[in-house]
Design an enzyme around this catalytic site. Structure first.
Site, mmCIF file in Angstrom:
data_model
loop_
_atom_site.group_PDB
_atom_site.id
_atom_site.type_symbol
_atom_site.label_atom_id
_atom_site.label_comp_id
_atom_site.label_asym_id
_atom_site.label_seq_id
_atom_site.Cartn_x
_atom_site.Cartn_y
_atom_site.Cartn_z
ATOM 1 N N GLY B 10 34.704 41.248 31.252
ATOM 2 C CA GLY B 10 35.597 40.106 31.450
ATOM 3 C C GLY B 10 34.861 38.989 32.166
ATOM 4 C CG HIS B 40 44.604 33.102 29.560
ATOM 5 N ND1 HIS B 40 45.003 32.003 28.826
ATOM 6 C CD2 HIS B 40 45.696 33.500 30.243
ATOM 7 C CE1 HIS B 40 46.286 31.771 29.066
ATOM 8 N NE2 HIS B 40 46.724 32.658 29.915
ATOM 9 C CB ALA B 44 45.223 28.855 35.786
ATOM 10 N N GLY B 47 47.802 25.637 40.374
ATOM 11 C CA GLY B 47 47.102 25.756 41.635
ATOM 12 C C GLY B 47 46.929 27.166 42.152
ATOM 13 C CG PHE B 117 53.412 26.194 42.965
ATOM 14 C CD1 PHE B 117 53.019 24.919 42.620
ATOM 15 C CD2 PHE B 117 53.086 27.236 42.104
ATOM 16 C CE1 PHE B 117 52.331 24.671 41.434
ATOM 17 C CE2 PHE B 117 52.394 27.009 40.915
ATOM 18 C CZ PHE B 117 52.017 25.721 40.581
ATOM 19 C CD1 TRP B 155 27.524 40.715 23.401
ATOM 20 C CD2 TRP B 155 27.182 42.906 23.738
ATOM 21 N NE1 TRP B 155 26.197 40.977 23.160
ATOM 22 C CE2 TRP B 155 25.961 42.314 23.359
ATOM 23 C CE3 TRP B 155 27.221 44.273 24.010
ATOM 24 C CZ2 TRP B 155 24.782 43.039 23.239
ATOM 25 C CZ3 TRP B 155 26.044 44.995 23.896
ATOM 26 C CH2 TRP B 155 24.833 44.383 23.495
ATOM 27 C CD GLN B 230 55.611 35.044 36.609
ATOM 28 O OE1 GLN B 230 54.482 34.561 36.574
ATOM 29 N NE2 GLN B 230 56.259 35.210 37.744
ATOM 30 C CG HIS B 232 55.839 29.886 33.201
ATOM 31 N ND1 HIS B 232 56.456 28.665 33.174
ATOM 32 C CD2 HIS B 232 54.921 29.825 34.189
ATOM 33 C CE1 HIS B 232 55.916 27.885 34.113
ATOM 34 N NE2 HIS B 232 54.983 28.567 34.739
ATOM 35 C CD GLU B 245 56.232 27.777 39.926
ATOM 36 O OE1 GLU B 245 56.245 28.734 39.147
ATOM 37 O OE2 GLU B 245 56.239 27.913 41.162
ATOM 38 N NE ARG B 276 55.448 30.594 37.776
ATOM 39 C CZ ARG B 276 54.125 30.648 37.660
ATOM 40 N NH1 ARG B 276 53.549 31.758 37.214
ATOM 41 N NH2 ARG B 276 53.385 29.619 37.987
ATOM 42 C CG HIS B 344 53.131 32.741 32.541
ATOM 43 N ND1 HIS B 344 52.218 31.915 31.916
ATOM 44 C CD2 HIS B 344 52.877 32.621 33.874
ATOM 45 C CE1 HIS B 344 51.462 31.313 32.831
ATOM 46 N NE2 HIS B 344 51.822 31.735 34.021
ATOM 47 N NE ARG B 379 51.219 35.542 38.415
ATOM 48 C CZ ARG B 379 51.168 34.220 38.251
ATOM 49 N NH1 ARG B 379 51.003 33.424 39.297
ATOM 50 N NH2 ARG B 379 51.303 33.688 37.059
ATOM 51 N N GLY B 381 54.130 31.631 41.618
ATOM 52 C CA GLY B 381 53.156 30.703 41.054
ATOM 53 C C GLY B 381 52.081 30.420 42.101
ATOM 54 C CB SER B 384 47.964 34.630 38.827
ATOM 55 O OG SER B 384 47.791 33.308 38.398
ATOM 56 C CG LEU B 385 44.568 30.431 39.408
ATOM 57 C CD1 LEU B 385 44.525 28.922 39.595
ATOM 58 C CD2 LEU B 385 43.588 30.837 38.324
#
Lengths: 256, 566
Positions: B10, B40, B44, B47, B117, B155, B230, B232, B245, B276, B344, B379, B381, B384-385
């Protein structure tokens, strides 16, 4: 909401002619495959490609990921126009015959998939990272809003290589760094936090670098994110000239 | 066969963060099915949360308050020690990214800008306009390039190699050459992302099959809280492309067909800035009760930004503006954005602790494919980052501790034989007549229809029945082109087997969890039931090939469950 409704024209069938080639069997000449696709209103070229692969030809190769014009995977030539397939509506091409070809200025691996390795090698070459000698402890490096704005357009670059594909220079000089790499360099040169020495720009002070550009603005035309790589190239040229004068006037030491 | 000390699968934020933390000491290989910058994470927008206290209205913020908001947002299913770990580490993670060059937006005093948020008591979401994932991913990739991380891009991951005692590495697929390549490594990290594409309507990229989670499950590693999915609130009509968001964080309104800001009825105190799960359910309720707007592409709700004005939209939400222009042909300065809730984020995933460790020694997971759990049943907003970076880094430290001072003898015989099994498997995949795309469409349809925002017993059972039929059909899967190199349909055929397992685990977990908590809402059990269900769902592959379900208590430290009111 009126506009999305306006997009909903009657369904119609389009003819897609798609470039086919496999570098594993180079003895087989490149060709075009033809497909008829029912295009629903608002359908992107990428959606059409996915429909072709899913329903008609599982062997067709093309890249995609985000389908929302942020990942930079799907730049290609559509009726000669270089754009992201995901953000190009089939109907917007103004013809019921759609010819899809791989991004120019790249070796073709298979069908619409090109070899991006040289592109990334050029990106690596300009040292695309923040160079900083000292860092504050437990807090950020301060940067004013104005300083942040200065780099804004170059921050938006998604490295899709549309600009490189549209640029007339690589076909005559394959070693030319190209608009994307030079725009990335300017993004760091303009960053108030970056401490690379002006002499670091010497690496692009040549025909492979900033002086190779013909300033025909094809890159600006092709960019799906409104980045203006020519601005970066002109900016780098100015920095180089300024540095040269300073050196001539004895205002800076020769760091080389 | 390739050999590395550590193999990371990843190239998104979690994988890259782990790689840059290890590559100076270890021989690290990073494998990604797309070039890392196509991951992916790039998509995002809004924030990343950290209690920096930069916003004048957020001076009293603290990591403890961030932790409380996260726990409450999770509907108390998050493990509180892990949440505290994440929130405490958040400020230093942000400063690190900034020092590596991340171009965050700034406040007038030159500090990192922060915006409000959903579900957060303070404006603590650090951002770069509405392309925060893009700038973070570029920064980490730049860091990886500066350190010379070895990347195998394009790969694929085919399987995890475990001898039952220790993870031995992976079976990889060099997509460009079309070759099966075993990779021997004492430590393996999955940072393979979420399972959004198991659903038909999702904001996720086309690559988000979540197969890493299914691959871990097939290797005997438990997967956790898979039913926690989740939805969204604001997917763009038709394409389901995410509208951040931040649009609501910056003051955007949600309105129904009467022009009413209905969120005030559902969450009187915070309205559009409820978490959310609550906003998505409220929107779906408005639509179900006839107050949605009509469009040939489906019923929708308006996201209205017009009152923010052109200047503010251009400055803070330029990406939203271009998405609207490119994909539905409207300008949010003049028209409301047509949105509908859709899948989402995968709260569930590979069962790990806060060090990314799984039950299998030498095998780690981080980011959306993992489940620590810091997000519980919903979760927030901006978390996740943060999760990707905090747990990417934590997994790197854990792998360092696992490896240092030890020598490992790899089971190359196992890897070779597994490689050969896959050679045969790929050969067979070229022969069947069931097209992978059809199976995926059918799976997505049943998941979106029956395992969506509102769930109930008979629908969940329907999904399980449909999935059983699809698993049977999968036995005859095949692709039309015999080529192995750059054959996307072939890879789809490989991945769908794992997707069917994931989908079944989601539906099964949802069927068994007879309560409503966070994003998991059962019409037939509309209340949260802490007495019976304050626990994580674990699904493990049984010896007979069927999923076994077990449970584990949630870790509570400082915040006993309370009613969740916004």
């Amino acid at each position: 909401m009126t506009t999305p409704m306006a997009l909903l024209k009657a369904d119609s069938t389009y003819t897609f002619k798609i470039f086919r080639y496999d570098s594993k069997t180079p003895e087989k000449e490149p060709s075009f495959s033809t497909y008829q696709v029912d295009v629903v209103p608002g359908m992107s070229v990428l959606s059409a490609l996915l429909a072709i692969r899913d329903e008609m030809d599982g062997g067709l190769s093309f890249r995609c990921s985000c389908r929302s014009a942020v990942c930079g995977s799907c730049a290609m030539a559509m009726n000669g126009k270089i754009e992201l397939a995901c953000r190009t509506q089939v109907a917007s091409l103004g013809s019921d015959l759609i010819i899809l070809e791989p991004l120019p200025n790249f070796e073709i691996i298979k069908d619409l998939v090109v070899d991006m390795i040289p592109f990334w090698a050029k990106y690596d070459q300009i040292k695309p990272w923040l160079i900083r000698k000292t860092l504050p402890v437990g807090t950020e490096i301060r940067q004013s809003e104005e300083e942040r704005n200065r780099i804004d357009q170059f921050v938006h670059c998604i490295l899709c290589a549309a600009c490189y594909g549209a640029c007339p220079v690589p076909s005559r000089d394959p070693e030319y760094l190209g608009p994307a790499a030079l725009a990335k360099l300017e993004r760091f040169v303009l960053d108030s936090r970056d401490e690379r020495s002006p002499s670091a720009l010497e690496a692009v002070n040549n025909e492979k670098g900033v002086w190779g550009c013909d300033t025909l603005f094809k890159c600006i035309e092709a960019c799906p994110k409104d980045v203006r790589p020519t601005d970066a190239i002109v900016g780098l040229r100015k920095s180089l000239v300024k540095h040269k004068f300073k050196k001539l006037l004895g205002m800076v030491k020769d760091e080389d | 066969m390739l050999h590395h000390d550590i193999i990371i699968i990843g190239g998104g934020l979690a994988g890259l963060r782990a790689a840059v933390g290890l590559c100076e000491r270890y021989d690290v290989g990073l494998l990604s099915k797309v070039h890392p910058l196509r991951s992916h994470s790039i998509a995002a927008q809004g924030g990343i949360n950290a209690a920096l206290g930069n916003n004048p209205e957020g001076r009293d913020d603290s990591w403890e308050k961030h932790a409380f908001d996260t726990i409450k947002g999770s509907d108390y299913l998050a493990d509180q020690d892990a949440v505290e770990f994440m929130c405490r580490d958040a400020p230093s993670i942000i400063y690190e990214m900034e020092h590596w060059g991340c171009p965050f937006s700034r406040f007038p005093d030159g500090s990192i800008a922060q915006r409000p948020f959903g579900g957060a008591g303070f404006p603590r979401t650090c951002y770069s306009a509405d392309l925060t994932g893009h700038v973070l991913l570029n920064t980490l990739y730049e860091r990886a390039v500066s350190l010379g991380v070895k990347v195998y891009d394009e790969w694929y991951l085919l399987a995890l190699a475990s001898n039952g005692e220790r993870c031995q590495g992976i079976i990889a697929f060099d997509f460009r050459k079309g070759e099966v390549v075993p990779v021997q490594a004492p430590a393996t990290l999955f940072a393979t992302g979420g399972y959004g594409r198991v659903f038909r309507h999702t904001t996720n990229a086309l690559i988000n099959y979540g197969s890493g989670i299914g691959i871990a499950y097939k290797a005997g590693v438990p997967i956790k809280d898979m039913e926690c999915v989740q939805f969204h609130p604001t997917g763009l009509i038709g394409t389901y492309i995410l509208i951040t968001e931040a649009a609501r964080g910056e003051g955007g309104w949600l309105t129904n067909n009467r022009g009413e800001r209905f969120m005030q009825r559902y969450a009187p105190k915070v309205a559009e800035l409820a978490p959310r799960d609550i906003v998505a359910r409220s929107m779906q309720t408005e639509i179900d009760e006839g107050r949605g707007l009509e469009h040939p592409l489906g019923k929708y709700i308006n996201l209205d930004l017009r009152h923010l004005g052109e200047k503010e939209i251009q400055k803070k939400l330029p990406g939203v503006k271009s998405l609207c222009k490119d994909f539905v042909g409207i300008d949010p300065v003049f028209e409301p954005i047509p949105v509908m809730p859709c899948e989402h984020y995968s709260m569930g995933g590979i069962d790990t602790n806060q060090h990314g460790e799984t039950v299998l020694p030498g095998f780690y997971a981080a980011g959306e494919c993992g489940c620590v759990s810091v997000h519980g049943a919903n979760r927030l907003g901006g978390n996740s980052l943060l999760d990707t970076l905090v747990f990417g880094k934590a997994a790197a430290l854990a792998m360092h501790e696992y490896l240092q001072g030890k020598s490992f003898t790899g089971d190359t015989a196992l890897l070779t034989s597994l490689g050969k099994t896959w050679e045969r498997k790929l050969e067979n995949l070229a022969k069947g007549e069931e097209r992978p795309a059809h199976l995926i469409t059918k799976m997505g349809h049943t998941m979106s229809e029956n395992v969506g925002i509102f769930r109930e017993k008979h629908k969940l059972q329907q999904a399980l029945d449909d999935l059983a039929v699809l698993k049977e059909r999968y036995r005859r899967v095949g692709v039309s082109s015999p080529n192995r190199h750059l054959n996307y349909a072939l890879m789809k055929a490989v991945e769908i087997e794992y997707m069917l397992d994931i989908a079944s685990a989601i539906a099964l977990g949802a069927l068994r969890r007879e309560e409503s908590r966070g994003a998991h809402y059962r019409r037939d059990f509309p209340l949260r039931n802490d007495k019976d269900w304050l626990k994580h769902t674990l699904v493990t592959l049984g010896k007979d090939g069927t999923p076994g379900v077990s449970y584990r208590n949630v870790t509570i430290t400082n915040h006993p469950p309370r009613e969740r009111i916004y």
